[in-house]
Design a protein around this motif. Sequence first.
Motif, PDB file in Angstrom:
ATOM      1  N   MET A 107       0.850  -1.197   0.000  1.00 39.54           N
ATOM      2  CA  MET A 107       0.000   0.000   0.000  1.00 39.54           C
ATOM      3  C   MET A 107       0.888   1.251   0.000  1.00 39.54           C
ATOM      4  O   MET A 107       1.757   1.404   0.842  1.00 39.54           O
ATOM      5  CB  MET A 107      -0.917   0.014   1.228  1.00 39.54           C
ATOM      6  N   GLU A 108       0.655   2.139  -0.964  1.00 37.38           N
ATOM      7  CA  GLU A 108       1.485   3.333  -1.111  1.00 37.38           C
ATOM      8  C   GLU A 108       1.090   4.402  -0.089  1.00 37.38           C
ATOM      9  O   GLU A 108      -0.074   4.753   0.049  1.00 37.38           O
ATOM     10  CB  GLU A 108       1.332   3.906  -2.519  1.00 37.38           C
ATOM     11  N   ILE A 109       2.087   4.902   0.650  1.00 42.40           N
ATOM     12  CA  ILE A 109       1.884   6.020   1.572  1.00 42.40           C
ATOM     13  C   ILE A 109       2.827   7.136   1.138  1.00 42.40           C
ATOM     14  O   ILE A 109       4.035   6.940   1.050  1.00 42.40           O
ATOM     15  CB  ILE A 109       2.168   5.612   3.025  1.00 42.40           C
ATOM     16  N   LYS A 110       2.269   8.307   0.850  1.00 39.04           N
ATOM     17  CA  LYS A 110       3.068   9.414   0.334  1.00 39.04           C
ATOM     18  C   LYS A 110       2.576  10.710   0.949  1.00 39.04           C
ATOM     19  O   LYS A 110       1.375  10.874   1.204  1.00 39.04           O
ATOM     20  CB  LYS A 110       2.947   9.475  -1.193  1.00 39.04           C
ATOM     21  N   GLU A 111       3.511  11.641   1.189  1.00 43.41           N
ATOM     22  CA  GLU A 111       3.144  12.943   1.744  1.00 43.41           C
ATOM     23  C   GLU A 111       3.895  14.040   0.980  1.00 43.41           C
ATOM     24  O   GLU A 111       5.116  14.017   0.875  1.00 43.41           O
ATOM     25  CB  GLU A 111       3.469  13.014   3.232  1.00 43.41           C
ATOM     26  N   ASP A 112       3.123  15.003   0.424  1.00 46.97           N
ATOM     27  CA  ASP A 112       3.692  16.152  -0.294  1.00 46.97           C
ATOM     28  C   ASP A 112       3.397  17.422   0.500  1.00 46.97           C
ATOM     29  O   ASP A 112       2.226  17.810   0.656  1.00 46.97           O
ATOM     30  CB  ASP A 112       3.072  16.279  -1.694  1.00 46.97           C
ATOM     31  N   LYS A 113       4.450  18.027   0.999  1.00 46.34           N
ATOM     32  CA  LYS A 113       4.285  19.262   1.763  1.00 46.34           C
ATOM     33  C   LYS A 113       3.856  20.399   0.843  1.00 46.34           C
ATOM     34  O   LYS A 113       4.407  20.576  -0.240  1.00 46.34           O
ATOM     35  CB  LYS A 113       5.585  19.607   2.475  1.00 46.34           C
ATOM     36  N   ILE A 114       2.860  21.170   1.295  1.00 47.86           N
ATOM     37  CA  ILE A 114       2.399  22.329   0.527  1.00 47.86           C
ATOM     38  C   ILE A 114       3.085  23.595   1.033  1.00 47.86           C
ATOM     39  O   ILE A 114       3.760  24.300   0.279  1.00 47.86           O
ATOM     40  CB  ILE A 114       0.874  22.479   0.614  1.00 47.86           C
ATOM     41  N   ILE A 115       2.954  23.877   2.323  1.00 54.10           N
ATOM     42  CA  ILE A 115       3.549  25.090   2.869  1.00 54.10           C
ATOM     43  C   ILE A 115       3.538  25.043   4.387  1.00 54.10           C
ATOM     44  O   ILE A 115       2.689  24.372   4.987  1.00 54.10           O
ATOM     45  CB  ILE A 115       2.785  26.360   2.381  1.00 54.10           C
ATOM     46  N   THR A 116       4.506  25.706   5.015  1.00 56.76           N
ATOM     47  CA  THR A 116       4.526  25.906   6.463  1.00 56.76           C
ATOM     48  C   THR A 116       4.442  27.398   6.728  1.00 56.76           C
ATOM     49  O   THR A 116       5.214  28.189   6.170  1.00 56.76           O
ATOM     50  CB  THR A 116       5.810  25.341   7.091  1.00 56.76           C
ATOM     51  N   LEU A 117       3.504  27.807   7.565  1.00 62.59           N
ATOM     52  CA  LEU A 117       3.286  29.229   7.851  1.00 62.59           C
ATOM     53  C   LEU A 117       3.544  29.499   9.329  1.00 62.59           C
ATOM     54  O   LEU A 117       3.157  28.710  10.204  1.00 62.59           O
ATOM     55  CB  LEU A 117       1.853  29.623   7.478  1.00 62.59           C
ATOM     56  N   LEU A 118       4.188  30.636   9.580  1.00 58.58           N
ATOM     57  CA  LEU A 118       4.536  31.062  10.934  1.00 58.58           C
ATOM     58  C   LEU A 118       3.342  31.715  11.607  1.00 58.58           C
ATOM     59  O   LEU A 118       2.608  32.494  10.994  1.00 58.58           O
ATOM     60  CB  LEU A 118       5.709  32.050  10.882  1.00 58.58           C
ATOM     61  N   VAL A 119       3.143  31.401  12.872  1.00 57.33           N
ATOM     62  CA  VAL A 119       2.136  32.080  13.699  1.00 57.33           C
ATOM     63  C   VAL A 119       2.903  32.909  14.719  1.00 57.33           C
ATOM     64  O   VAL A 119       3.476  32.371  15.671  1.00 57.33           O
ATOM     65  CB  VAL A 119       1.213  31.075  14.419  1.00 57.33           C
ATOM     66  N   ASP A 120       2.924  34.232  14.481  1.00 57.79           N
ATOM     67  CA  ASP A 120       3.760  35.089  15.323  1.00 57.79           C
ATOM     68  C   ASP A 120       3.060  36.376  15.728  1.00 57.79           C
ATOM     69  O   ASP A 120       3.426  37.008  16.714  1.00 57.79           O
ATOM     70  CB  ASP A 120       5.065  35.410  14.575  1.00 57.79           C
ATOM     71  N   ASN A 121       2.061  36.804  14.921  1.00 54.07           N
ATOM     72  CA  ASN A 121       1.350  38.047  15.234  1.00 54.07           C
ATOM     73  C   ASN A 121      -0.094  37.954  14.742  1.00 54.07           C
ATOM     74  O   ASN A 121      -0.494  36.959  14.122  1.00 54.07           O
ATOM     75  CB  ASN A 121       2.059  39.268  14.624  1.00 54.07           C
ATOM     76  N   GLU A 122      -0.860  38.988  14.994  1.00 52.76           N
ATOM     77  CA  GLU A 122      -2.290  39.010  14.661  1.00 52.76           C
ATOM     78  C   GLU A 122      -2.537  38.851  13.167  1.00 52.76           C
ATOM     79  O   GLU A 122      -3.473  38.162  12.756  1.00 52.76           O
ATOM     80  CB  GLU A 122      -2.906  40.330  15.154  1.00 52.76           C
ATOM     81  N   GLU A 123      -1.684  39.441  12.341  1.00 50.29           N
ATOM     82  CA  GLU A 123      -1.877  39.352  10.891  1.00 50.29           C
ATOM     83  C   GLU A 123      -1.698  37.921  10.389  1.00 50.29           C
ATOM     84  O   GLU A 123      -2.284  37.527   9.385  1.00 50.29           O
ATOM     85  CB  GLU A 123      -0.902  40.282  10.159  1.00 50.29           C
TER      86      GLU A 123
END
Length: 437
Positions: free
Chosen positions: A1-17
Amino acid sequence: MEIKEDKIITLLVDNEEDLVEIRDATRKICEAIGIKQTDQVKVITAVSEITRNIYEYADKGYITFSLFTDGLQKYLKIVAKDEGPGIEDVDRILNGKFKSKTGMGIGLKGSKSLMDSFVIDSEPGAGVTITMSKIIERGFELNREQLENLKEALLDTSESEKVTIVAELEAQNQELVNILEELNKSYKELEEKKNLLDKLNKELNNALELVNKKNVELKAFNYTISHDLKAPLRGISGYAREITRKHAEPLSERGKFCVEQIIQASKQMEDLIEDLLSYSRVETETINKAPVDIRKLIENILNQRRPIIEEKSVKLNFVCPEIEYECWESGMVHVFSNLIDNAIKFSAKSNPPEIDIRVYTEKNNLIFCIKDNGVGFDMKYHDRMFELFQRLVRYDEFEGTGAGLAIVKKIVEKHDGRVWAESEPGKGARFYVSLPL
């Protein structure tokens, strides 16, 4: 059984914006991978709530979006990670048994209900990692070029877009609050229903215990009837017969008549007791079903009655296909025997008696039909004849206690079937048994 993971993006949580940017990124990703509109709202709401938790309780963290494939099933996988103070009582929060003073428990529990999977890994002082996912409908495909274009679109957000996003977010904040309030209300309703169900289950268990107790009492009652009542009744009948055999000479004609009436009444009473016992046994019996050859079963019943069929010169027609039916065999023997015996009995005075027996299937039901050319009955008495000890004819015309059809009805109902009859006075009767296939 094929298991694969493709990362899209990592975003920082640092401020209100960042909260605004991550909400918008979630929306764009959901649209790009074909998540339907109703599920988009759930994912955006869950991610927004978790992101705000990171900002408010841990100051800083990261949200990572990936495409995860496990065999043929694809998921949007979202991992929220921080290095904050961690969460105490995680299990109690998710079960709705604990809520922090700040109300954080409601958000976590609500987010879990919106996603297809939701796992929290946390210890006090060791940060929090939340892994959640949403199933992507089959048929979706995103090639490498499309994935790269999505990443670029997520990274290239202009200042004017951010301002627009902020305005949109402010308009949606109240909607989020309403959703969470509605979820909380739903949880309370579910909890109330669960408590009610627990109460009903307890009442049902109590009722079952009472039924079992009554069954034991009924069996004891049956034993009393079969022994304590039938024994003196046999004595009465035995002494009456002895008078007839050994002491009849000094009796007057009236005396002899009275003794015969005692014997006949004793016989009727014994038959009534026996039928009452049979009805009670059927009422309390737990039936054991097994495959039965219906044609062979009915042929055996007819062979046992061959002497009386020949004696009464009955014209018999029997049509039945080879069919195996799962049923309570001894119960079915009683049903068919009773209906065949009734047909012979009530057509005995016809010249000649005619009985037609047919078995067939119709609309997912097995149908047994027996037709005779006997005395028949008025249909206004139809329901009454299937009640216990109800007779439509006098005993001196046709013997019987009136319990047979009541027992037949009880056995058929134990098979989720039904029994009924059609007739006119003097024009015979047709009895039907319908059993689900």
